[in-house]
Design a protein around this motif. Structure first.
Motif, PDB file in Angstrom:
ATOM      1  N   ARG A  73       0.830  -1.206   0.000  1.00 54.40           N
ATOM      2  CA  ARG A  73       0.000   0.000   0.000  1.00 54.40           C
ATOM      3  C   ARG A  73       0.866   1.259   0.000  1.00 54.40           C
ATOM      4  O   ARG A  73       0.611   2.205  -0.742  1.00 54.40           O
ATOM      5  CB  ARG A  73      -0.922  -0.027   1.219  1.00 54.40           C
ATOM      6  CG  ARG A  73      -1.891   1.123   1.294  1.00 54.40           C
ATOM      7  CD  ARG A  73      -2.829   0.932   2.499  1.00 54.40           C
ATOM      8  NE  ARG A  73      -3.700   2.060   2.633  1.00 54.40           N
ATOM      9  CZ  ARG A  73      -3.460   3.096   3.431  1.00 54.40           C
ATOM     10  NH1 ARG A  73      -2.381   3.122   4.189  1.00 54.40           N
ATOM     11  NH2 ARG A  73      -4.314   4.090   3.472  1.00 54.40           N
ATOM     12  N   SER A  74       1.898   1.271   0.830  1.00 54.89           N
ATOM     13  CA  SER A  74       2.742   2.469   0.942  1.00 54.89           C
ATOM     14  C   SER A  74       3.587   2.702  -0.312  1.00 54.89           C
ATOM     15  O   SER A  74       3.963   3.833  -0.597  1.00 54.89           O
ATOM     16  CB  SER A  74       3.646   2.382   2.166  1.00 54.89           C
ATOM     17  OG  SER A  74       4.633   1.390   1.994  1.00 54.89           O
ATOM     18  N   ARG A  92      -2.703   4.377  -5.978  1.00 54.37           N
ATOM     19  CA  ARG A  92      -3.550   3.244  -6.356  1.00 54.37           C
ATOM     20  C   ARG A  92      -4.215   2.576  -5.157  1.00 54.37           C
ATOM     21  O   ARG A  92      -5.376   2.186  -5.212  1.00 54.37           O
ATOM     22  CB  ARG A  92      -2.713   2.206  -7.108  1.00 54.37           C
ATOM     23  CG  ARG A  92      -3.538   1.035  -7.562  1.00 54.37           C
ATOM     24  CD  ARG A  92      -2.923   0.316  -8.712  1.00 54.37           C
ATOM     25  NE  ARG A  92      -3.877  -0.670  -9.208  1.00 54.37           N
ATOM     26  CZ  ARG A  92      -3.606  -1.942  -9.370  1.00 54.37           C
ATOM     27  NH1 ARG A  92      -2.406  -2.396  -9.120  1.00 54.37           N
ATOM     28  NH2 ARG A  92      -4.526  -2.758  -9.817  1.00 54.37           N
ATOM     29  N   PHE A  93      -3.478   2.405  -4.064  1.00 59.64           N
ATOM     30  CA  PHE A  93      -3.962   1.626  -2.933  1.00 59.64           C
ATOM     31  C   PHE A  93      -4.347   2.448  -1.707  1.00 59.64           C
ATOM     32  O   PHE A  93      -4.928   1.917  -0.771  1.00 59.64           O
ATOM     33  CB  PHE A  93      -2.898   0.615  -2.493  1.00 59.64           C
ATOM     34  CG  PHE A  93      -2.488  -0.365  -3.548  1.00 59.64           C
ATOM     35  CD1 PHE A  93      -3.419  -1.195  -4.161  1.00 59.64           C
ATOM     36  CD2 PHE A  93      -1.161  -0.479  -3.928  1.00 59.64           C
ATOM     37  CE1 PHE A  93      -3.035  -2.120  -5.118  1.00 59.64           C
ATOM     38  CE2 PHE A  93      -0.767  -1.398  -4.877  1.00 59.64           C
ATOM     39  CZ  PHE A  93      -1.702  -2.222  -5.480  1.00 59.64           C
ATOM     40  N   GLY A  94      -4.008   3.712  -1.678  1.00 53.53           N
ATOM     41  CA  GLY A  94      -4.134   4.514  -0.469  1.00 53.53           C
ATOM     42  C   GLY A  94      -5.525   4.645   0.115  1.00 53.53           C
ATOM     43  O   GLY A  94      -5.682   4.791   1.324  1.00 53.53           O
ATOM     44  N   SER A 140     -15.081   1.886  -8.549  1.00 53.30           N
ATOM     45  CA  SER A 140     -14.886   1.381  -9.912  1.00 53.30           C
ATOM     46  C   SER A 140     -14.288  -0.029  -9.904  1.00 53.30           C
ATOM     47  O   SER A 140     -13.729  -0.495  -8.916  1.00 53.30           O
ATOM     48  CB  SER A 140     -13.963   2.311 -10.696  1.00 53.30           C
ATOM     49  OG  SER A 140     -12.630   2.161 -10.246  1.00 53.30           O
ATOM     50  N   GLU A 141     -14.400  -0.672 -11.041  1.00 49.47           N
ATOM     51  CA  GLU A 141     -13.832  -2.013 -11.231  1.00 49.47           C
ATOM     52  C   GLU A 141     -12.324  -2.001 -10.967  1.00 49.47           C
ATOM     53  O   GLU A 141     -11.796  -2.908 -10.322  1.00 49.47           O
ATOM     54  CB  GLU A 141     -14.127  -2.482 -12.663  1.00 49.47           C
ATOM     55  CG  GLU A 141     -13.813  -3.924 -12.929  1.00 49.47           C
ATOM     56  CD  GLU A 141     -14.893  -4.879 -12.449  1.00 49.47           C
ATOM     57  OE1 GLU A 141     -14.553  -6.055 -12.245  1.00 49.47           O
ATOM     58  OE2 GLU A 141     -16.040  -4.473 -12.270  1.00 49.47           O
ATOM     59  N   ALA A 161      -7.720  -3.357  -7.444  1.00 54.35           N
ATOM     60  CA  ALA A 161      -6.624  -2.917  -6.575  1.00 54.35           C
ATOM     61  C   ALA A 161      -6.800  -3.461  -5.160  1.00 54.35           C
ATOM     62  O   ALA A 161      -5.838  -3.905  -4.517  1.00 54.35           O
ATOM     63  CB  ALA A 161      -6.534  -1.390  -6.550  1.00 54.35           C
ATOM     64  N   ALA A 162      -8.040  -3.477  -4.673  1.00 52.95           N
ATOM     65  CA  ALA A 162      -8.317  -4.015  -3.329  1.00 52.95           C
ATOM     66  C   ALA A 162      -7.937  -5.483  -3.264  1.00 52.95           C
ATOM     67  O   ALA A 162      -7.267  -5.920  -2.313  1.00 52.95           O
ATOM     68  CB  ALA A 162      -9.788  -3.828  -2.985  1.00 52.95           C
TER      69      ALA A 162
END
Length: 111
Positions: free
Chosen positions: A62-63, A68-70, A99-100, A105-106
């Motif tokens: 994430r970092s 993208r992941f924040g 969104s998809e 990303a999750a």
């Protein structure tokens, strides 16, 4: 596909004022929890499926790519399950749905 499923979960959660959830074909879980302002959305792996997930690797990944992941916040429940969660916009605003690409990303954070 996932985006449509999540939109339906969010609508169901708002209508019933209760948590709505489902299990995807790949074994991941999604749930929507209605709040006064918006919906809390979670994607993750349930009991037993999170054994191989390391919290440090989620945080590191994430970092390394916050744009993208924040928005996704990692959570480990007492039962050992791992989820990433985030809030969406105001009630009734389907434009605030995730969104998809954000859902992908999750999932990527958890793998």
């Amino acid at each position: 596909m996932m985006e449509q499923l999540l939109s339906q979960l969010m609508r169901d959660a708002r209508m019933e004022q209760a948590v709505a959830g489902l299990t995807l074909d790949n074994g991941m879980h999604m749930f929507a929890y209605p709040q006064e302002q918006g919906v809390l959305v979670a994607v993750g792996v349930g009991i037993g499926g999170g054994g191989q997930i390391q919290g440090a690797s989620i945080l590191r990944k994430r970092s390394q790519d916050m744009p993208r992941f924040g928005a996704w916040l990692p959570v480990q429940f007492n039962d050992g399950s791992w989820y990433v969660v985030r809030r969406t916009g105001a009630n009734g605003d389907d434009a605030a749905a995730i969104s998809e690409e954000e859902l992908i990303a999750a999932e990527e954070l958890l793998t």
